[in-house]
Design a protein around this motif. Sequence first.
Motif, short mmCIF file in Angstrom:
data_model
loop_
_atom_site.label_atom_id
_atom_site.label_comp_id
_atom_site.label_asym_id
_atom_site.label_seq_id
_atom_site.Cartn_x
_atom_site.Cartn_y
_atom_site.Cartn_z
N HIS A 52 1.96 7.08 8.45
CA HIS A 52 1.61 6.72 8.12
C HIS A 52 1.17 6.53 6.31
N ALA A 53 0.34 5.26 6.17
CA ALA A 53 0.64 5.29 5.12
C ALA A 53 -0.60 6.50 4.07
N PHE A 54 -0.22 6.01 2.65
CA PHE A 54 -1.55 6.79 1.21
C PHE A 54 -2.81 5.56 0.51
N PRO A 55 -3.76 5.57 0.98
CA PRO A 55 -4.11 7.28 1.40
C PRO A 55 -4.94 7.41 2.94
N GLY B 191 7.69 4.69 9.30
CA GLY B 191 6.86 4.61 8.52
C GLY B 191 6.38 3.29 7.74
N LEU B 192 5.10 3.66 7.23
CA LEU B 192 4.42 2.10 5.96
C LEU B 192 4.75 2.89 4.90
N SER B 193 4.93 2.84 3.85
CA SER B 193 4.87 2.72 2.58
C SER B 193 5.02 4.20 2.46
N MET B 194 3.78 5.00 1.93
CA MET B 194 4.30 6.17 1.87
C MET B 194 5.44 6.66 2.77
N GLY B 195 5.00 6.80 3.79
CA GLY B 195 5.20 6.31 5.32
C GLY B 195 6.70 6.54 5.54
N GLY B 196 7.46 5.49 5.04
CA GLY B 196 8.72 4.50 4.41
C GLY B 196 9.35 5.97 3.36
N TYR B 197 8.35 5.94 2.56
CA TYR B 197 9.69 7.25 1.77
C TYR B 197 9.46 8.55 2.40
N ALA B 198 8.79 8.94 3.30
CA ALA B 198 9.01 10.08 4.49
C ALA B 198 9.97 9.39 5.32
N GLY C 267 0.90 5.56 -13.34
CA GLY C 267 -0.35 4.94 -12.57
C GLY C 267 -1.05 6.27 -11.61
N ARG C 268 0.30 6.62 -11.25
CA ARG C 268 0.32 8.09 -10.76
C ARG C 268 -1.12 9.12 -11.19
N GLU C 269 -0.68 9.09 -12.57
CA GLU C 269 -1.54 9.91 -12.99
C GLU C 269 -3.01 9.50 -13.84
N GLU D 226 -10.37 1.19 -5.90
CA GLU D 226 -9.23 0.53 -6.35
C GLU D 226 -8.21 0.11 -5.68
N MET D 227 -8.15 1.12 -4.56
CA MET D 227 -7.04 0.20 -3.75
C MET D 227 -6.84 -1.06 -2.92
N LEU D 228 -8.38 -1.14 -2.33
CA LEU D 228 -8.67 -1.86 -1.31
C LEU D 228 -7.90 -3.06 -1.31
N LYS E 295 -5.27 -4.57 -3.43
CA LYS E 295 -3.85 -4.57 -3.19
C LYS E 295 -3.42 -3.85 -2.34
N LEU E 296 -4.39 -2.95 -1.33
CA LEU E 296 -3.46 -2.71 0.54
C LEU E 296 -3.73 -3.88 0.85
N VAL E 297 -4.90 -4.35 1.34
CA VAL E 297 -4.79 -5.67 2.79
C VAL E 297 -4.08 -6.89 1.99
N ARG F 205 3.35 14.90 -4.63
CA ARG F 205 3.74 13.97 -3.94
C ARG F 205 4.60 12.57 -3.97
N MET F 206 4.10 11.60 -3.70
CA MET F 206 5.07 10.23 -3.99
C MET F 206 5.58 10.45 -5.88
N ARG F 207 4.32 10.71 -6.31
CA ARG F 207 4.86 10.90 -8.16
C ARG F 207 6.61 11.53 -8.26
N ALA G 245 1.50 -6.90 -1.52
CA ALA G 245 1.59 -7.28 -2.91
C ALA G 245 2.00 -6.07 -4.10
N ILE G 246 2.23 -5.30 -2.75
CA ILE G 246 2.57 -4.09 -3.24
C ILE G 246 4.36 -3.82 -3.61
N THR G 247 4.39 -3.98 -2.05
CA THR G 247 6.59 -4.12 -1.73
C THR G 247 6.66 -4.93 -1.49
N GLY H 250 -0.86 -8.33 4.42
CA GLY H 250 -0.72 -7.35 3.17
C GLY H 250 0.59 -6.55 3.51
N HIS H 251 0.27 -5.93 2.95
CA HIS H 251 1.01 -4.11 2.44
C HIS H 251 1.01 -3.68 4.16
N LEU H 252 -0.56 -3.58 3.78
CA LEU H 252 -0.57 -2.86 5.93
C LEU H 252 -1.08 -3.99 6.46
C1 MLT Z 1 0.94 3.00 0.47
O1 MLT Z 1 0.90 2.36 1.35
O2 MLT Z 1 1.02 4.20 1.01
C2 MLT Z 1 1.64 3.53 -1.48
O3 MLT Z 1 0.66 2.12 -1.49
C3 MLT Z 1 2.52 3.53 -1.68
C4 MLT Z 1 2.19 4.65 -3.33
O4 MLT Z 1 1.45 4.29 -4.16
O5 MLT Z 1 3.62 4.28 -3.48
#
Ligand code: MLT
Length: 269
Positions: A32-35, A97-104, A136-138, A155-157, A159-161, A194-196, A221-223, A247-249
């Motif tokens: 799954h994605a963050f968070p 995986g989607l987003s953070m799940g894709g990093y994993a 941005g992570r900080e 903060e995230m919503l 851009k997330l959708v 973990r992402m940072r 809008a995120i990727t 969108g992102h999700l």
């Molecule tokens: C996510 O959807 O998992 C995050 O937007 C990923 C990120 O912040 O890099």
Amino acid sequence: MVTREISLPDGRRLSWAEAGPPDAPATIVWLHAFPLTHAMWQPQLAAVPPGWRAMAPDLAGLGASADHAGRPAIDDFVRDVEALLEAMGAGRVVVGGLSMGGYAALAYQRVAPGRLSGLVLADTRSGADSPEGRHGRERMLGLVESGGAPAVASEMLPKLVGSTTHARRPHVVAEVRRLIESNPVEGIRRAIMRMRDRPDSTGLLRQIRVPVLVVVGEEDAITPVEESRALASALDDGTLAIVPAAGHLSNMENPDSFNAALWPWLGGL
Ligand code: MLT
């Protein structure tokens, strides 16, 4: 769909949901994605293709899964999924995986490539955080500290959708907020770290020997779409699917189109 739990070899609890027959010949594991939590995969767990079993764990520290001790790393997620698959006696699987799940999911290529029979990389990227991204992570670490999960959700919503979901799917927006707010602050904090600190996985792309489905919401809008197009073309066997009106999700926002891209690709493996 059933939710299950195991105790990992180090005693930590790992929770996951699964659907489809446990003895199905093929398995897909969704990260799954963050968070968020495993519950974001509900639309895919509700529509598992014939011949497949689907599993969706809560990644360490999020949902109902306990976190590792010590310095957090993106590879922790992979090691937990590996422990789960070992415990299940699973063979090769598709990891999506989607987003953070894709990093994993990409980290899987580094940690346990022999496990993979395919990859789904949704709304994600191979690169590490830019200096601006790290900044941005900080900021997000400060926000989670001061305002907890509700502040992170607010903060995230936006851009997330995507815009279509904001305008026409209030139930999806509400569900995303609910999932974010269900997470413990400490798990969110450690997921940000973990992402940072994740390494750049771009060099891994050419080493991937299995088919990869790259999925992106057309309003992500995120990727954004162009980044996903570049990701797909950097792969030996990459297929790009663009999910309309999402969108992102993308899997939650337009599940029918997401699944319509997924099923034939899985069928061709
Ligand atoms: C996510 O959807 O998992 C995050 O937007 C990923 C990120 O912040 O890099």
